[in-house]
Design an enzyme around this catalytic site. Structure first.
Site, PDB file in Angstrom:
ATOM      1  N   HIS A  23       4.038   1.323   2.268  1.00 56.19           N
ATOM      2  CA  HIS A  23       5.222   0.622   1.746  1.00 56.19           C
ATOM      3  C   HIS A  23       5.904   1.459   0.667  1.00 56.19           C
ATOM      4  O   HIS A  23       7.129   1.561   0.620  1.00 56.19           O
ATOM      5  CB  HIS A  23       4.819  -0.721   1.117  1.00 56.19           C
ATOM      6  CG  HIS A  23       4.221  -1.709   2.076  1.00 56.19           C
ATOM      7  ND1 HIS A  23       2.904  -2.100   2.010  1.00 56.19           N
ATOM      8  CD2 HIS A  23       4.761  -2.406   3.103  1.00 56.19           C
ATOM      9  CE1 HIS A  23       2.655  -2.989   2.954  1.00 56.19           C
ATOM     10  NE2 HIS A  23       3.768  -3.200   3.637  1.00 56.19           N
ATOM     11  N   HIS A  37       0.868  -1.178   0.000  1.00 52.83           N
ATOM     12  CA  HIS A  37       0.000   0.000   0.000  1.00 52.83           C
ATOM     13  C   HIS A  37       0.906   1.230   0.000  1.00 52.83           C
ATOM     14  O   HIS A  37       2.141   1.100  -0.030  1.00 52.83           O
ATOM     15  CB  HIS A  37      -0.952  -0.028   1.199  1.00 52.83           C
ATOM     16  CG  HIS A  37      -0.265  -0.279   2.501  1.00 52.83           C
ATOM     17  ND1 HIS A  37       0.621   0.604   3.068  1.00 52.83           N
ATOM     18  CD2 HIS A  37      -0.303  -1.347   3.349  1.00 52.83           C
ATOM     19  CE1 HIS A  37       1.073   0.129   4.206  1.00 52.83           C
ATOM     20  NE2 HIS A  37       0.546  -1.066   4.400  1.00 52.83           N
ATOM     21  N   GLN A  73       9.016  -2.603  16.393  1.00 54.83           N
ATOM     22  CA  GLN A  73       9.830  -3.401  15.459  1.00 54.83           C
ATOM     23  C   GLN A  73      11.109  -2.639  15.080  1.00 54.83           C
ATOM     24  O   GLN A  73      12.199  -3.219  15.053  1.00 54.83           O
ATOM     25  CB  GLN A  73       9.002  -3.713  14.218  1.00 54.83           C
ATOM     26  CG  GLN A  73       9.805  -4.320  13.077  1.00 54.83           C
ATOM     27  CD  GLN A  73       8.910  -4.768  11.937  1.00 54.83           C
ATOM     28  OE1 GLN A  73       8.334  -5.838  11.997  1.00 54.83           O
ATOM     29  NE2 GLN A  73       8.779  -3.953  10.906  1.00 54.83           N
ATOM     30  N   SER A 132      -1.620  -3.579   5.716  1.00 53.25           N
ATOM     31  CA  SER A 132      -2.092  -4.670   4.851  1.00 53.25           C
ATOM     32  C   SER A 132      -3.320  -5.333   5.462  1.00 53.25           C
ATOM     33  O   SER A 132      -4.144  -5.912   4.754  1.00 53.25           O
ATOM     34  CB  SER A 132      -0.990  -5.713   4.671  1.00 53.25           C
ATOM     35  OG  SER A 132       0.174  -5.097   4.158  1.00 53.25           O
ATOM     36  N   GLN A 170       7.646   3.842  10.820  1.00 50.78           N
ATOM     37  CA  GLN A 170       7.344   4.125  12.233  1.00 50.78           C
ATOM     38  C   GLN A 170       6.065   3.418  12.665  1.00 50.78           C
ATOM     39  O   GLN A 170       5.846   3.175  13.848  1.00 50.78           O
ATOM     40  CB  GLN A 170       7.190   5.638  12.449  1.00 50.78           C
ATOM     41  CG  GLN A 170       7.018   5.971  13.935  1.00 50.78           C
ATOM     42  CD  GLN A 170       6.628   7.395  14.199  1.00 50.78           C
ATOM     43  OE1 GLN A 170       7.185   8.304  13.583  1.00 50.78           O
ATOM     44  NE2 GLN A 170       5.686   7.601  15.110  1.00 50.78           N
TER      45      GLN A 170
HETATM   46  P1  AMP Z   1       4.883  -5.178   6.492  1.00 48.87           P
HETATM   47  O1  AMP Z   1       4.697  -5.535   5.065  1.00 48.87           O
HETATM   48  O2  AMP Z   1       3.618  -4.931   7.240  1.00 48.87           O
HETATM   49  O3  AMP Z   1       5.841  -6.105   7.198  1.00 48.87           O
HETATM   50  O4  AMP Z   1       5.606  -3.755   6.481  1.00 48.87           O
HETATM   51  C1  AMP Z   1       6.803  -3.565   5.787  1.00 48.87           C
HETATM   52  C2  AMP Z   1       7.366  -2.217   6.153  1.00 48.87           C
HETATM   53  O5  AMP Z   1       6.434  -1.208   5.802  1.00 48.87           O
HETATM   54  C3  AMP Z   1       7.629  -2.074   7.666  1.00 48.87           C
HETATM   55  O6  AMP Z   1       8.839  -1.362   7.861  1.00 48.87           O
HETATM   56  C4  AMP Z   1       6.447  -1.286   8.115  1.00 48.87           C
HETATM   57  O7  AMP Z   1       6.680  -0.537   9.287  1.00 48.87           O
HETATM   58  C5  AMP Z   1       6.211  -0.373   6.924  1.00 48.87           C
HETATM   59  N1  AMP Z   1       4.852   0.133   6.931  1.00 48.87           N
HETATM   60  C6  AMP Z   1       3.700  -0.575   7.074  1.00 48.87           C
HETATM   61  N2  AMP Z   1       2.636   0.250   7.094  1.00 48.87           N
HETATM   62  C7  AMP Z   1       3.122   1.515   6.959  1.00 48.87           C
HETATM   63  C8  AMP Z   1       2.536   2.816   6.916  1.00 48.87           C
HETATM   64  N3  AMP Z   1       1.219   2.982   7.022  1.00 48.87           N
HETATM   65  N4  AMP Z   1       3.344   3.877   6.776  1.00 48.87           N
HETATM   66  C9  AMP Z   1       4.699   3.720   6.680  1.00 48.87           C
HETATM   67  N5  AMP Z   1       5.317   2.521   6.709  1.00 48.87           N
HETATM   68  C10 AMP Z   1       4.537   1.435   6.854  1.00 48.87           C
END
Ligand code: AMP
Length: 294
Positions: free
Chosen positions: A49, A46, A165, A198, A160
């Site tokens: 990412h 999204h 994490q 997601s 953030q």
């Molecule tokens: P994930 O696919 O959920 O493991 O996320 C991958 C990366 O995208 C991680 O570093 C998350 O913190 C970052 N991320 C997920 N959602 C957002 C968001 N709304 N804004 C900024 N970064 C995000």
């Protein structure tokens, strides 16, 4: 280099499943002075990412996005099996960005038979998510360190949105002398304030309306701190009241913590992190906000 898909357009990223070949290309580029950026994701991409991808493209010569739904960071009763896997759509989105490579390995490539070595996560992994999702950060730290080894990058970009994490990864990188810089990018939100995730796609229309209370509870905390409120219990109950009045009853935590150690603070100084984890229907969402920083 072997790749499972060739470039659809001249500027779309190359999809790679062979990490050794990718690593070789990247090492050569680094020797030639290129700066490599890494954006680890679990896919179902999204705009949040994509903001990390753009930050990497802006700061680095080459950007590698990884897409891997990491089984070891999901608990036995969590959503690993139904976690959205949307590789085709993800690649289409990345085709509109300037990323150079997408590393999308199969699970058995990352966890080969007999795999049994895990990272013992640092102290900052203990509270909050650590308490609610036992083993989660052990899986996160392990996959992130593996990705750092497989993809020789200079800078890794994290959101953030998953604040604890990032702290876990920063602590791991410092403790284990991992030669990579960790950059934190701001949380990207829907127009009404809901943090992009997601997992938002699990929400039905009613739940989607309720979910905005999570970011509203953080905004309420910010409002109180701006008005001079410093009592943790007062801010905490005001945040809980916002969640409850939206019909969100299953709250894993509402916390006001030091931004580095993630230990509770009281009184609440500027810079405190407010964090929330709550179920909206059956979907567990998290969000956070640093208070008193404008
Ligand atoms: P994930 O696919 O959920 O493991 O996320 C991958 C990366 O995208 C991680 O570093 C998350 O913190 C970052 N991320 C997920 N959602 C957002 C968001 N709304 N804004 C900024 N970064 C995000």
């Amino acid at each position: 280099m072997t790749s499972s898909a060739s470039r659809g357009r001249p500027d779309s990223p190359r999809v790679v499943t062979d990490s050794a070949a990718l690593s070789q290309v990247l090492r050569k580029a680094r020797t030639g002075g290129k700066v490599i950026g890494l954006v680890p994701t679990m896919g179902a991409l999204h705009a949040g990412h994509l903001s990390l991808v753009r930050a990497s493209v802006a700061a680095c010569d080459l950007t590698v996005v990884t897409i891997f739904v990491n089984p070891t960071q999901f608990g036995p009763n969590e959503d690993f099996a139904r976690y959205p896997r949307t590789l085709e759509a993800d690649l289409r989105m990345l085709g509109r960005e300037q990323a150079d490579f997408v590393f999308a390995p199969a699970a058995d490539q990352i966890y080969q038979p007999g795999f049994s070595t895990y990272i013992e996560p640092p102290d900052v992994a203990q509270p909050l998510e650590g308490r609610c999702r036992p083993g989660h950060f052990r899986g996160v730290a392990t996959i992130v360190l593996k990705l750092f080894h497989l993809i020789p990058a200079d800078i890794a970009f994290f959101g953030q949105k998953d604040y604890q994490q990032v702290r876990v990864i920063q602590a791991m990188v410092a403790d284990l002398d991992v030669p990579i810089r960790v950059v934190i990018c701001p949380t990207v939100r829907e127009p009404d304030g809901l943090a992009m995730s997601s997992r938002n796609r699990y929400l039905n229309a009613t739940e989607r309306r309720q979910a905005v209370a999570i970011s509203r509870s953080l905004a309420r905390a910010e409002e109180l701190v701006r008005d001079g409120e410093r009592c943790a219990a007062t801010i905490h109950s005001a945040m809980c009241a916002v969640l409850t009045s939206a019909g969100i009853e299953r709250v894993d935590y509402v916390a006001l913590v030091d931004p580095l150690t993630l230990t509770d603070v009281d009184p609440v100084p500027d810079g405190t992190m407010a964090l929330v984890a709550a179920f909206v229907g059956g979907t567990r969402l998290i969000d956070n906000r640093q208070l008193g920083k404008g």
